[in-house]
Each structure stands twice: as C-alpha cells, then as structure tokens.
Design an enzyme around this catalytic site. Structure first.
Site, PDB file in Angstrom:
ATOM      1  N   CYS A  30      30.705  36.787  43.722  1.00 27.98           N
ATOM      2  CA  CYS A  30      31.274  35.956  42.647  1.00 27.98           C
ATOM      3  C   CYS A  30      31.416  36.589  41.303  1.00 27.98           C
ATOM      4  O   CYS A  30      32.103  35.935  40.534  1.00 27.98           O
ATOM      5  CB  CYS A  30      31.062  34.610  42.660  1.00 27.98           C
ATOM      6  SG  CYS A  30      30.946  33.778  44.372  1.00 27.98           S
ATOM      7  N   HIS A  58      33.080  30.786  36.461  1.00 32.38           N
ATOM      8  CA  HIS A  58      33.416  31.088  37.940  1.00 32.38           C
ATOM      9  C   HIS A  58      33.577  29.838  38.476  1.00 32.38           C
ATOM     10  O   HIS A  58      32.875  28.966  38.160  1.00 32.38           O
ATOM     11  CB  HIS A  58      32.366  31.827  38.777  1.00 32.38           C
ATOM     12  CG  HIS A  58      32.181  31.675  40.129  1.00 32.38           C
ATOM     13  ND1 HIS A  58      33.458  31.829  40.833  1.00 32.38           N
ATOM     14  CD2 HIS A  58      31.206  31.163  40.971  1.00 32.38           C
ATOM     15  CE1 HIS A  58      33.039  31.818  42.244  1.00 32.38           C
ATOM     16  NE2 HIS A  58      31.869  31.413  42.095  1.00 32.38           N
ATOM     17  N   ASN A 110      36.252  27.523  45.743  1.00 27.79           N
ATOM     18  CA  ASN A 110      35.623  28.622  45.330  1.00 27.79           C
ATOM     19  C   ASN A 110      36.256  29.811  46.220  1.00 27.79           C
ATOM     20  O   ASN A 110      36.024  30.005  47.090  1.00 27.79           O
ATOM     21  CB  ASN A 110      33.950  28.458  45.869  1.00 27.79           C
ATOM     22  CG  ASN A 110      33.190  29.774  45.380  1.00 27.79           C
ATOM     23  OD1 ASN A 110      33.722  30.633  44.935  1.00 27.79           O
ATOM     24  ND2 ASN A 110      31.861  29.291  45.381  1.00 27.79           N
TER      25      ASN A 110
END
Length: 328
Positions: A122, A255, A285
């Site tokens: 990520c 993020h 996500n």
C-alpha cells in the site's frame, strides 16, 4: 538551479463493475458468510468498491489511468523516459514480464524508455514517486510516468469477512516532469520486516505449485494500532524535511484503507478532517492505487489546485510506511 520532480498530469481508472456493500453481502451469503452494509460501513467507511472482469489485468487498468494522465499533461506517450508501476498484483506470477513493461506496450511507447515495477504494497506509490523524483533530481530523466495499479479482487479470500469486504480494484497515475518550480518537496520512507507477518500474502511458489494460501492475510487490530502510531510521525517527518508546518498543508491525501485510520492520523497531525481527500467510501482499499486515485479525484473535481501543498501518507505490508510532501 534546483531541479524538482513536478506533477503535471494525473489520471485514474476504475473498472465498470461497481459492487455495493449490499451486493457484496448477498454474494457472500451464498458462500455462507454473514455481513451487512452496516457492519462494513461502521468499521471501514466503505460503501462500494470496483472489481475487474476476468481477463482484465492490472496493466489494463494502469494503461487507462496513464492515458488520462498523459492527456492532462499534454504529453505524447513517447515523451516518457521511465515507467514505474507500483503493484502487488502483477499481470504475471513472479512479476515478469513486469506490469510496467505491459503498460509500456499498451501505451504504444516505442522510444528508449525504461520500465520496472515497485513492490511496497500500500506504500508502493509513495516509494515509486520518491524513486522517480530522485531520477529527475539526478538529471537522469526528465519525464517519468508513475502508476499504481491493483486487481486485489483476485487475491482475497471470500470466506474471510475481515478482509474480503475491504479491497477493490483500480489504478491511478501521475506524470512527473523536471521543473525549476517546486514539486516533490520531501519524502520520508520506512520499513520494518519484523512486522511482516501481520499483513501478508503467505502463498509461496515451489516447482510450479503454490504452497499455502495465496490470499491476503491481515491482523486488522495490529495494523490499525501501528498505522495510527506511525502515520502522523512520518507525516511530521516529511513536513520538517521541507521546513513546513501542519498549517501549510492544504490537503492530506492518505492511503485509502480505513476512514477511522485516516481521521485519527489527521487528528494527531492537527489537520482538520475537512482537509482530507476521502475516496475509500466509493473505491474501497485499492492498495498502491489508492493515493493516485484520490489525487486525481481531487484534481478533477476542483478541490486540489495548482500551488497547493499535499501531504501523502501510507502504510502497507512489509511493513512499509512513508509520506511525501507535494506542491501541485
């Protein structure tokens, strides 16, 4: 004269298949897994996510996002001298040919252009942006395409309610150009493999067979605790490197993993919640794609404007974490 890497174009792409929480709950019920819109929404802030169709790869999503970034930057594809693709879901097992090479091919780039993938989960887009900026500052390249592209729907276990409700597919991209105007102001990157087991893809390839489960595993409580501990610290580190304060931040673009993590990090940095770019509600996500997706969303809806300061921050498997301060 100081040379900066400056963002001159942004782009993003989401596959057409949008799956709401209610639709996902119905799909999971057929597999004997119980969940609901309320359960997902209150724990993550996610309302929907996008899934790529079979046969659509990360490079397909990345090439579409890159095309939009090139259009905004008023660049021809062959102007690009380097492509870096941040991804944990490469087109090919083992990661070669690289997804970056596949993006290069799909963009029709025939000039002498280097291409490689970046794997920091990520945090991958921030790592890739930092590397691209370093190449530009060193005078090696003048125009670099940085892409985050993921197809996480292929690596999630739909029997694991704690992870399968969180992830989606998508891509985001930026064109970074050499400039005498400030662009990437500072970067701060970190990693600690001692925490690698709390967020991982544990499957291993051995003699052509996959050993173990090739699905995302996450200890959500442990990741949450470390995220809210580290993200504000690395954000402050990036600000201090640039000689700026939290009050100089126009937008925080974290993020997009969990709304509570984003809000907690911003609160610790004393950045108002209304200054957070939030897309996790609609995208889920998307790992390395989440920050460039959020940047492009903010640019195209008019919130992010030229001259504003963006604080980008992420934490991902490895564990990796980092922050990048950008003047648009």
């Amino acid at each position: 004269m100081t040379i900066y890497g400056k963002i001159i174009g942004t782009g993003s792409y989401l596959p057409p298949k949008r799956v709401t929480n209610d639709e996902l709950a119905a799909m999971l019920a057929e597999r004997g897994v119980e969940t609901s819109d309320e359960w997902i929404r209150t724990r993550s802030g996610i309302l929907a996510r996008h899934y790529a169709d079979q046969g659509v790869n990360s490079s397909d999503l990345g090439a579409k996002a890159a095309g939009k970034a090139l259009e905004m930057a008023k660049c021809e594809a062959n102007d690009i001298e380097l492509i870096i693709v941040a991804t944990s879901t490469p087109d090919f097992l083992g990661g070669f040919p690289s997804t970056a090479c596949m993006v290069q091919k799909k963009l029709g780039i025939t000039s002498n252009c280097a291409a490689f993938d970046m794997q920091a989960v990520c945090s991958g887009f921030l790592y890739a942006l930092s590397v691209a900026d370093s190449f530009i500052r060193a005078g090696v390249y003048r125009k670099v395409l940085v892409v985050g592209a993921e197809t996480y729907s292929r690596i999630i276990d739909y029997q694991d309610r704690t992870t399968c409700v969180l992830f989606g597919d998508g891509a985001g991209a930026v064109v970074l150009s050499a400039s005498d105007e400030p662009g990437i102001l500072s970067t701060a990157l970190h990693a600690d493999g001692h925490y690698g087991d709390i967020l991982s893809l544990p499957g291993k390839l051995n003699n052509g067979a996959i050993e173990g489960k090739a699905f995302v595993y996450m200890d959500g409580k442990a990741v949450f605790k470390l995220a809210v501990t580290w993200l504000d610290k690395v954000g402050m580190e990036a600000l201090e490197k640039a000689g700026l304060k939290n009050t100089d931040v126009d937008w925080m673009v974290p993020h997009q993993a969990n709304l509570r993590i984003m809000q907690s990090s911003a609160k610790k940095l004393d950045i108002p919640s209304e200054k957070i770019i939030v897309t996790v509600d609609q995208h889920g996500n998307t790992s390395a794609a989440s920050i460039p997706l959020a940047i492009d969303t903010g640019v195209r809806d008019g919130r992010i404007k030229a001259g504003q300061n963006l604080l980008l921050a992420a934490i991902g498997g490895g564990l990796t974490w980092g922050a990048v301060l950008v003047k648009m």
